[in-house]
Enzyme design. Structure first.
Site, PDB file in Angstrom:
ATOM      1  N   GLY A  75      30.759  40.222  33.940  1.00 49.08           N
ATOM      2  CA  GLY A  75      29.791  40.496  34.997  1.00 49.08           C
ATOM      3  C   GLY A  75      29.695  41.968  35.357  1.00 49.08           C
ATOM      4  O   GLY A  75      30.354  42.829  34.761  1.00 49.08           O
ATOM      5  N   ASP A  79      36.243  35.264  30.072  1.00 48.92           N
ATOM      6  CA  ASP A  79      34.968  34.743  30.563  1.00 48.92           C
ATOM      7  C   ASP A  79      34.643  33.498  29.749  1.00 48.92           C
ATOM      8  O   ASP A  79      35.391  33.149  28.835  1.00 48.92           O
ATOM      9  CB  ASP A  79      33.848  35.806  30.431  1.00 48.92           C
ATOM     10  CG  ASP A  79      32.841  35.670  31.569  1.00 48.92           C
ATOM     11  OD1 ASP A  79      32.357  34.548  31.784  1.00 48.92           O
ATOM     12  OD2 ASP A  79      32.546  36.669  32.238  1.00 48.92           O
ATOM     13  N   ILE A 130      37.095  28.849  34.326  1.00 48.38           N
ATOM     14  CA  ILE A 130      37.983  28.906  35.488  1.00 48.38           C
ATOM     15  C   ILE A 130      38.276  27.511  36.043  1.00 48.38           C
ATOM     16  O   ILE A 130      39.266  27.296  36.743  1.00 48.38           O
ATOM     17  CB  ILE A 130      37.401  29.877  36.552  1.00 48.38           C
ATOM     18  CG1 ILE A 130      38.483  30.345  37.505  1.00 48.38           C
ATOM     19  CG2 ILE A 130      36.215  29.318  37.283  1.00 48.38           C
ATOM     20  CD1 ILE A 130      39.551  31.125  36.826  1.00 48.38           C
ATOM     21  N   TYR A 153      26.986  30.268  48.403  1.00 48.87           N
ATOM     22  CA  TYR A 153      27.816  31.399  47.955  1.00 48.87           C
ATOM     23  C   TYR A 153      28.612  31.962  49.139  1.00 48.87           C
ATOM     24  O   TYR A 153      29.837  32.139  49.062  1.00 48.87           O
ATOM     25  CB  TYR A 153      26.892  32.456  47.356  1.00 48.87           C
ATOM     26  CG  TYR A 153      27.492  33.802  47.021  1.00 48.87           C
ATOM     27  CD1 TYR A 153      28.474  33.942  46.048  1.00 48.87           C
ATOM     28  CD2 TYR A 153      27.034  34.962  47.662  1.00 48.87           C
ATOM     29  CE1 TYR A 153      28.990  35.189  45.726  1.00 48.87           C
ATOM     30  CE2 TYR A 153      27.539  36.207  47.334  1.00 48.87           C
ATOM     31  CZ  TYR A 153      28.516  36.316  46.373  1.00 48.87           C
ATOM     32  OH  TYR A 153      29.021  37.556  46.055  1.00 48.87           O
ATOM     33  N   LYS A 186      32.687  31.885  49.793  1.00 51.94           N
ATOM     34  CA  LYS A 186      33.463  33.124  49.957  1.00 51.94           C
ATOM     35  C   LYS A 186      34.175  33.151  51.306  1.00 51.94           C
ATOM     36  O   LYS A 186      35.302  33.635  51.422  1.00 51.94           O
ATOM     37  CB  LYS A 186      32.554  34.346  49.786  1.00 51.94           C
ATOM     38  CG  LYS A 186      32.053  34.540  48.348  1.00 51.94           C
ATOM     39  CD  LYS A 186      33.193  34.905  47.409  1.00 51.94           C
ATOM     40  CE  LYS A 186      32.722  35.183  45.997  1.00 51.94           C
ATOM     41  NZ  LYS A 186      33.811  35.595  45.093  1.00 51.94           N
ATOM     42  N   ILE A 209      26.228  45.844  45.007  1.00 48.53           N
ATOM     43  CA  ILE A 209      26.782  46.885  44.127  1.00 48.53           C
ATOM     44  C   ILE A 209      25.674  47.408  43.204  1.00 48.53           C
ATOM     45  O   ILE A 209      24.964  46.632  42.575  1.00 48.53           O
ATOM     46  CB  ILE A 209      27.951  46.334  43.265  1.00 48.53           C
ATOM     47  CG1 ILE A 209      29.038  45.719  44.165  1.00 48.53           C
ATOM     48  CG2 ILE A 209      28.529  47.424  42.378  1.00 48.53           C
ATOM     49  CD1 ILE A 209      29.735  46.671  45.081  1.00 48.53           C
TER      50      ILE A 209
END
Ligand code: AKB
Length: 321
Positions: A19, A42, A58, A147, A151, A177
Site C-alpha cells: 500500500g 501482502d 492477515i 473504517y 480503527k 497521506i
C-alpha cells in the site's frame, strides 16, 4: 532521526506492505535496519521486490503465526487495512480485515518474542460529534464509517493489550497521506494525490469533494519519519497507547489547487462531489497534536507550499521518464 544502529537485533514484518505507506516505510526501514531484517507481506506480490517478501492474508491466523515464528519477528508494522471509501462497499469484510488481523497480532505479541507492534489509526476515528477545529487528543470518537469504527475499536484494543498484558503497541492517527511513490486507492483523501497526476498529464481534474472541504493532511516523508520516531522512542516516553493525534497541514481542495496552479497555471478544475463528500464532512478539519510533540518530540517539516513543490517535481519527473 538518528542513523541506523549497528548490531540491531530487530526483525520487522510489515503487513499490507504493497500500500501507499507500506512501500515507502519498507524502503526506509531497510535502509536503517538492513534489507534482510525487514520482511514485507501482502496478499499479492508487489511489481518490484526490493527485499524479502512473503504472501500473507492477515485473516489466516495459522499463516501469520508461522511467518512470525519462522522469521523470528520482533516488530510488526500492521498496515493491512481497507480504507474509508472502499470500506463502505463491504462493511463486514472491512471490519474483519481491519480488526481481526490486529487482534491476532496483539494476541501473538502476548507470548512470543514479538515485542513491539505499530497500529496505524486515522482521522477517520472522528465523527460529527468531535470538535472540528484543533481536534483534541482526548475527544468524542463516534465515527460514521466502518473504517473509522474498526480503527476506533482497534485503538481501544491496543490500549487494553498494553495495560493488561504489557504489549508494547504504538499508534498514530494519520491524516490524509500525500505521496508520489504510488497512487492511493479506496480513501477519501485520495483526491489530493490524484490531482497531481491529472494536472501534470492532462491539465485538468474533476474533484470528488466540494471545493471548501478542509481536511488534515501530511506529506509522506513526515508520516514515515513520525512512524519510525514513535517506534524508536524509549517506552517511558510513549505514555499514550491509543492513537496519537498528528498534524502537519490542513487545506481544502480549492486551497490545494490554487497552490498547484503556481506550477501548472493551465490546470482546470471541476467539482463533482460523490459519496466520499459525506465521509469527508464527518471528519474534522485540523488537529491538536501537542501530546505527540510533548511526549516524543514530534514536529513536522512539510506545509502546503513545500509539499506541492516536491510533489509537482517528483511526479513531473515520473512522467518525463
Ligand atoms: C482515507 O481517506 O480513508 C485515509 C485516511 C484518512 O485514513 N487516507
Amino acid at each position: 532521526m538518528s542513523n541506523a544502529t549497528n548490531n540491531n537485533p530487530r526483525k520487522v514484518l510489515i503487513t499490507g506492505a504493497n500500500g501507499q505507506i507500506g512501500q515507502v516505510l519498507a524502503q526506509n526501514l531497510r535502509a536503517r535496519y538492513g534489507t534482510d531484517n525487514v520482511i514485507t507481506s501482502d496478499i499479492t506480490k508487489p511489481k518490484v521486490t526490493l527485499g524479502p517478501f512473503v504472501f500473507l492474508d492477515i485473516l489466516n491466523t495459522m499463516r501469520l503465526q508461522e511467518v512470525i515464528t519462522d522469521h523470528k519477528i520482533t516488530e510488526v508494522y500492521h498496515l493491512a487495512a481497507i480504507l474509508s471509501a472502499s470500506g463502505e462497499w463491504n462493511p463486514i469484510k472491512t471490519w474483519n480485515i481491519n480488526l481481526n488481523g490486529l487482534l491476532s497480532i496483539l494476541d501473538l505479541a502476548k507470548d512470543t518474542p514479538l515485542d513491539k507492534v505499530f497500529f496505524p489509526s486515522t482521522i477517520a476515528v472522528f465523527g460529527t460529534t468531535t470538535p472540528r477545529v484543533d481536534t483534541p487528543q482526548d475527544t468524542a470518537l463516534q465515527p460514521e464509517t466502518v473504517y473509522g469504527m474498526s480503527k476506533t475499536s482497534g485503538e481501544l484494543w491496543c490500549n487494553y493489550y498494553h495495560n493488561k498484558f504489557g504489549v508494547d503497541v504504538r499508534s498514530i492517527r494519520y491524516p490524509g497521506i500525500i505521496s508520489h511513490q504510488s497512487i492511493p486507492a479506496g480513501g477519501t483523501t485520495d483526491y489530493a494525490v490524484e490531482v497531481f497526476h491529472e494536472a501534470i498529464q492532462h491539465n485538468k481534474y474533476e474533484c470528488f469533494l466540494e471545493k471548501d472541504t478542509r481536511l488534515p493532511m501530511m506529506y509522506i516523508d513526515d508520516a514515515i519519519r513520525a512512524t519510525i520516531e514513535l517506534m524508536e522512542a524509549p517506552a517511558e516516553k510513549v505514555k499514550t497507547r491509543i492513537g496519537y493525534n498528528l498534524s502537519a497541514m490542513s487545506f481544502s481542495p480549492e486551497e490545494l489547487f490554487t497552490e498547484i496552479k503556481k506550477y501548472i497555471p493551465e490546470l482546470a478544475v471541476t467539482y463533482k462531489p460523490d459519496f466520499r463528500q459525506e465521509i469527508a464532512s464527518s471528519w474534522t478539519e485540523s488537529i491538536d497534536d501537542q501530546r505527540a510533540r510533548d511526549e516524543w518530540q514530534w514536529s513536522h517539516d512539510y506545509g502546503l507550499p513545500e509539499m506541492v513543490k516536491v510533489m509537482t517535481e517528483e511526479i513531473s519527473k515520473k512522467y518525463k521518464a
